[in-house]
Design an enzyme around this catalytic site. Structure first.
Site, PDB file in Angstrom:
ATOM      1  N   GLU A  27      11.511  53.519  -8.600  1.00  0.00           N
ATOM      2  CA  GLU A  27      10.082  53.302  -8.868  1.00  0.00           C
ATOM      3  C   GLU A  27       9.500  54.479  -9.646  1.00  0.00           C
ATOM      4  OE1 GLU A  27       7.740  51.528  -5.723  1.00  0.00           O
ATOM      5  OE2 GLU A  27       6.179  53.021  -6.076  1.00  0.00           O
ATOM      6  N   THR A  58       4.479  51.407 -11.229  1.00  0.00           N
ATOM      7  CA  THR A  58       3.324  51.168 -10.366  1.00  0.00           C
ATOM      8  C   THR A  58       2.064  50.844 -11.178  1.00  0.00           C
ATOM      9  OG1 THR A  58       2.803  53.519 -10.306  1.00  0.00           O
ATOM     10  CG2 THR A  58       4.203  52.675  -8.541  1.00  0.00           C
ATOM     11  N   HIS A  87       4.473  46.400 -11.249  1.00  0.00           N
ATOM     12  CA  HIS A  87       3.595  46.246 -10.090  1.00  0.00           C
ATOM     13  C   HIS A  87       2.274  45.652 -10.592  1.00  0.00           C
ATOM     14  CE1 HIS A  87       5.587  49.372  -7.231  1.00  0.00           C
ATOM     15  NE2 HIS A  87       6.456  48.980  -8.151  1.00  0.00           N
ATOM     16  N   ARG A 117      -1.624  43.543  -2.993  1.00  0.00           N
ATOM     17  CA  ARG A 117      -3.076  43.382  -2.934  1.00  0.00           C
ATOM     18  C   ARG A 117      -3.790  44.593  -3.512  1.00  0.00           C
ATOM     19  NH1 ARG A 117      -6.140  44.233   2.471  1.00  0.00           N
ATOM     20  NH2 ARG A 117      -5.837  46.334   1.656  1.00  0.00           N
ATOM     21  N   ASP A 119      -5.263  48.736  -2.390  1.00  0.00           N
ATOM     22  CA  ASP A 119      -6.046  49.296  -1.280  1.00  0.00           C
ATOM     23  C   ASP A 119      -7.535  49.178  -1.564  1.00  0.00           C
ATOM     24  OD1 ASP A 119      -4.074  50.188   0.535  1.00  0.00           O
ATOM     25  OD2 ASP A 119      -3.485  51.665  -0.978  1.00  0.00           O
ATOM     26  N   ALA A 136      -7.424  36.811  -2.809  1.00  0.00           N
ATOM     27  CA  ALA A 136      -7.855  37.497  -1.586  1.00  0.00           C
ATOM     28  C   ALA A 136      -6.813  38.467  -1.065  1.00  0.00           C
ATOM     29  CB  ALA A 136      -8.168  36.464  -0.512  1.00  0.00           C
ATOM     30  N   ASP A 171       2.249  41.514  10.587  1.00  0.00           N
ATOM     31  CA  ASP A 171       2.834  41.842   9.279  1.00  0.00           C
ATOM     32  C   ASP A 171       3.978  40.881   8.939  1.00  0.00           C
ATOM     33  OD1 ASP A 171       1.271  44.039   8.443  1.00  0.00           O
ATOM     34  OD2 ASP A 171       2.369  45.399   9.746  1.00  0.00           O
ATOM     35  N   LYS A 178       4.032  35.111   2.429  1.00  0.00           N
ATOM     36  CA  LYS A 178       4.327  35.528   1.049  1.00  0.00           C
ATOM     37  C   LYS A 178       5.612  34.842   0.562  1.00  0.00           C
ATOM     38  CE  LYS A 178       2.698  40.241   1.797  1.00  0.00           C
ATOM     39  NZ  LYS A 178       2.795  41.654   1.419  1.00  0.00           N
ATOM     40  N   GLN A 189       7.584  49.898   2.602  1.00  0.00           N
ATOM     41  CA  GLN A 189       6.904  51.188   2.621  1.00  0.00           C
ATOM     42  C   GLN A 189       7.947  52.210   3.091  1.00  0.00           C
ATOM     43  OE1 GLN A 189       4.953  53.345   1.652  1.00  0.00           O
ATOM     44  NE2 GLN A 189       2.979  52.492   2.326  1.00  0.00           N
TER      45      GLN A 189
HETATM   46  P1  FAD Z   1      -1.225  42.019   1.809  1.00  0.00           P
HETATM   47  O1  FAD Z   1       0.169  41.500   1.995  1.00  0.00           O
HETATM   48  O2  FAD Z   1      -2.199  41.134   1.181  1.00  0.00           O
HETATM   49  O3  FAD Z   1      -1.714  42.620   3.176  1.00  0.00           O
HETATM   50  C1  FAD Z   1      -2.812  43.516   3.218  1.00  0.00           C
HETATM   51  C2  FAD Z   1      -3.427  43.529   4.605  1.00  0.00           C
HETATM   52  O4  FAD Z   1      -4.127  42.309   4.813  1.00  0.00           O
HETATM   53  C3  FAD Z   1      -2.425  43.663   5.728  1.00  0.00           C
HETATM   54  O5  FAD Z   1      -2.996  44.407   6.775  1.00  0.00           O
HETATM   55  C4  FAD Z   1      -2.225  42.238   6.172  1.00  0.00           C
HETATM   56  O6  FAD Z   1      -1.843  42.179   7.535  1.00  0.00           O
HETATM   57  C5  FAD Z   1      -3.609  41.633   5.950  1.00  0.00           C
HETATM   58  N1  FAD Z   1      -3.550  40.214   5.588  1.00  0.00           N
HETATM   59  C6  FAD Z   1      -2.783  39.648   4.636  1.00  0.00           C
HETATM   60  N2  FAD Z   1      -3.008  38.322   4.602  1.00  0.00           N
HETATM   61  C7  FAD Z   1      -3.939  38.072   5.549  1.00  0.00           C
HETATM   62  C8  FAD Z   1      -4.601  36.895   5.989  1.00  0.00           C
HETATM   63  N3  FAD Z   1      -4.342  35.691   5.463  1.00  0.00           N
HETATM   64  N4  FAD Z   1      -5.515  37.003   6.985  1.00  0.00           N
HETATM   65  C9  FAD Z   1      -5.800  38.191   7.537  1.00  0.00           C
HETATM   66  N5  FAD Z   1      -5.208  39.354   7.159  1.00  0.00           N
HETATM   67  C10 FAD Z   1      -4.300  39.282   6.180  1.00  0.00           C
HETATM   68  N6  FAD Z   1      -0.759  49.938  -4.400  1.00  0.00           N
HETATM   69  C11 FAD Z   1      -1.246  50.064  -5.659  1.00  0.00           C
HETATM   70  O7  FAD Z   1      -2.471  50.162  -5.855  1.00  0.00           O
HETATM   71  N7  FAD Z   1      -0.403  50.093  -6.752  1.00  0.00           N
HETATM   72  C12 FAD Z   1       0.946  49.975  -6.635  1.00  0.00           C
HETATM   73  O8  FAD Z   1       1.675  49.996  -7.624  1.00  0.00           O
HETATM   74  C13 FAD Z   1       1.497  49.841  -5.303  1.00  0.00           C
HETATM   75  N8  FAD Z   1       2.830  49.741  -5.114  1.00  0.00           N
HETATM   76  C14 FAD Z   1       3.326  49.537  -3.847  1.00  0.00           C
HETATM   77  C15 FAD Z   1       4.701  49.319  -3.682  1.00  0.00           C
HETATM   78  C16 FAD Z   1       5.239  49.073  -2.414  1.00  0.00           C
HETATM   79  C17 FAD Z   1       6.726  48.838  -2.264  1.00  0.00           C
HETATM   80  C18 FAD Z   1       4.375  49.055  -1.280  1.00  0.00           C
HETATM   81  C19 FAD Z   1       4.942  48.794   0.099  1.00  0.00           C
HETATM   82  C20 FAD Z   1       2.996  49.262  -1.434  1.00  0.00           C
HETATM   83  C21 FAD Z   1       2.451  49.504  -2.711  1.00  0.00           C
HETATM   84  N9  FAD Z   1       1.093  49.695  -2.925  1.00  0.00           N
HETATM   85  C22 FAD Z   1       0.592  49.833  -4.191  1.00  0.00           C
HETATM   86  C23 FAD Z   1       0.162  49.770  -1.774  1.00  0.00           C
HETATM   87  C24 FAD Z   1      -0.461  48.402  -1.409  1.00  0.00           C
HETATM   88  O9  FAD Z   1      -1.306  47.960  -2.437  1.00  0.00           O
HETATM   89  C25 FAD Z   1      -1.245  48.608  -0.104  1.00  0.00           C
HETATM   90  O10 FAD Z   1      -0.365  48.898   0.950  1.00  0.00           O
HETATM   91  C26 FAD Z   1      -2.215  47.515   0.273  1.00  0.00           C
HETATM   92  O11 FAD Z   1      -3.102  48.022   1.285  1.00  0.00           O
HETATM   93  C27 FAD Z   1      -1.569  46.261   0.832  1.00  0.00           C
HETATM   94  O12 FAD Z   1      -0.933  45.567  -0.122  1.00  0.00           O
HETATM   95  P2  FAD Z   1      -0.036  44.276   0.259  1.00  0.00           P
HETATM   96  O13 FAD Z   1       0.442  43.721  -0.999  1.00  0.00           O
HETATM   97  O14 FAD Z   1       0.942  44.593   1.298  1.00  0.00           O
HETATM   98  O15 FAD Z   1      -1.188  43.338   0.872  1.00  0.00           O
END
Ligand code: FAD
Length: 309
Positions: A27, A58, A87, A117, A119, A136, A171, A178, A189
């Site tokens: 990465e 990223t 990403h 998604r 942060d 969302a 999770d 997904k 992570q």
């Molecule tokens: P989601 O899978 O959408 O989950 C986010 C949160 O929402 C979780 O707590 C989940 O439990 C909750 N949730 C999901 N669906 C629902 C639902 N239907 N109802 C209620 N709650 C729900 N960030 C960046 O900005 N840029 C990057 O390039 C980047 N690269 C990353 C690479 C990796 C390998 C990882 C693990 C993370 C990366 N991140 C990056 C960080 C990531 O964007 C954050 O961790 C973010 O907070 C969550 O993203 P996610 O895709 O896991 O979200």
């Protein structure tokens, strides 16, 4: 391994692809300046001969690196034999804006997206409010990508619980959603507690999720920086790791050796447990990751022998 940690064997836990030869992915972050671009490309060129499965780039918080990410993946497509994974986050963007980026990647020859998604702005772990006209979460984003083109889609996975999530079981439910939406791989992570990771993976497999999971490996480039990053992500930094780096602030050479040995040991243990795909967070540096890969047996293929005259 002890049954107290896991009831599953290595193949059942690691799932599809376990038992395969070791495969790595790297990465990178899109560079901000021409100087950091040169540093990034030095790292890419150094790691390219290791023939990674893919290299990911990223996407800055809230899409702040949209153009730089696009430029970097396009350059990887055009100038290397590597397969880039771009990403993409959906936070703070409309569906139309995100869809335009997805189409742009496809047109640029990118065939793999890491769908995230993102942060909440300024509040890692705080309350997230989706935009009414946006995707969302990563599940909706994955479905949106799948509807546009047949990308390979990787998604994030949190062995020690996403900071906004009520439990690791939640999770896993999110991961299943997904996968149902079209995800083909999960990248985790980073973590340091391997037993906790293995227990988590047992639950993931018991829940019927069979896609490959690449453990995210974070070499310790800088212990103070690592602690700062791990805190808001809810990732425990074990005392044994702190102990390894204690007193080494002015000794970068020893820090490098310790960091390499920690990552090698982690990967070797995960390999024993059946994991074959490792995703390395590189911070745009090749040195540590290159050394770790060599010890794990990931090397450039031998140069072809010259035909006898
Ligand atoms: P989601 O899978 O959408 O989950 C986010 C949160 O929402 C979780 O707590 C989940 O439990 C909750 N949730 C999901 N669906 C629902 C639902 N239907 N109802 C209620 N709650 C729900 N960030 C960046 O900005 N840029 C990057 O390039 C980047 N690269 C990353 C690479 C990796 C390998 C990882 C693990 C993370 C990366 N991140 C990056 C960080 C990531 O964007 C954050 O961790 C973010 O907070 C969550 O993203 P996610 O895709 O896991 O979200």
């Amino acid at each position: 391994m002890s049954p107290a940690i896991s009831a599953l064997g290595p193949v059942a836990r690691a799932g599809v692809g376990s038992g395969r030869p070791l495969s790595v992915s790297f990465e990178f972050a899109p560079p901000k300046t021409s100087k950091s671009e040169a540093v990034l490309w030095e790292a890419i060129r150094r790691l390219e001969p290791l023939a990674p499965q893919f290299v990911s780039v990223t996407y800055g918080a809230g899409g702040s690196t949209r153009d730089r990410t696009h430029r970097t993946v396009s350059r990887i497509v055009g100038e290397t034999g590597l397969k880039p994974a771009a990403h993409l986050t959906c936070v703070e963007a409309s569906r139309a804006e995100v869809d335009e980026v997805i189409r742009g990647y496809w047109d640029a020859g990118v065939r793999h997206i890491v769908a995230l998604r993102g942060d909440p702005p300024g509040h890692l772990g705080g309350a997230y409010t989706p935009r009414p006209d946006g995707y969302a979460n990563a599940t909706e984003l994955t479905a949106g990508i799948r509807a546009i083109a047949p990308f390979e889609i990787s998604v994030g996975l949190y062995p020690q619980q996403h900071p906004e999530s009520p439990s690791t079981s939640f999770d896993i439910d999110v991961l299943k959603a997904k996968v149902d939406a079209g995800a083909t791989r999960a990248i985790t992570q980073f973590f340091f507690d391997i037993d906790a990771f293995l227990r988590f993976m047992d639950k993931v497999r018991a829940a019927g999720v069979t896609i490959p999971v690449s453990p995210g490996i974070m070499p310790v480039y800088n212990f103070a920086g690592l602690k700062k990053m791990a805190g808001p992500c809810g990732i425990p930094v074990p005392a044994w790791l702190a102990n390894h780096f204690e007193g080494l602030d002015d000794d970068p050479a020893t820090r490098q050796l310790v960091a390499a040995s920690v990552a090698i040991e982690m990967c070797a243990r995960l390999r024993e447990e059946g994991f074959s795909d490792f995703h390395f967070y590189t911070f745009n540096r090749a040195d540590l990751v290159y050394a770790i890969c060599r010890v794990l047996g990931v090397r450039e293929p031998p140069a072809p022998k010259e035909a006898a005259a």
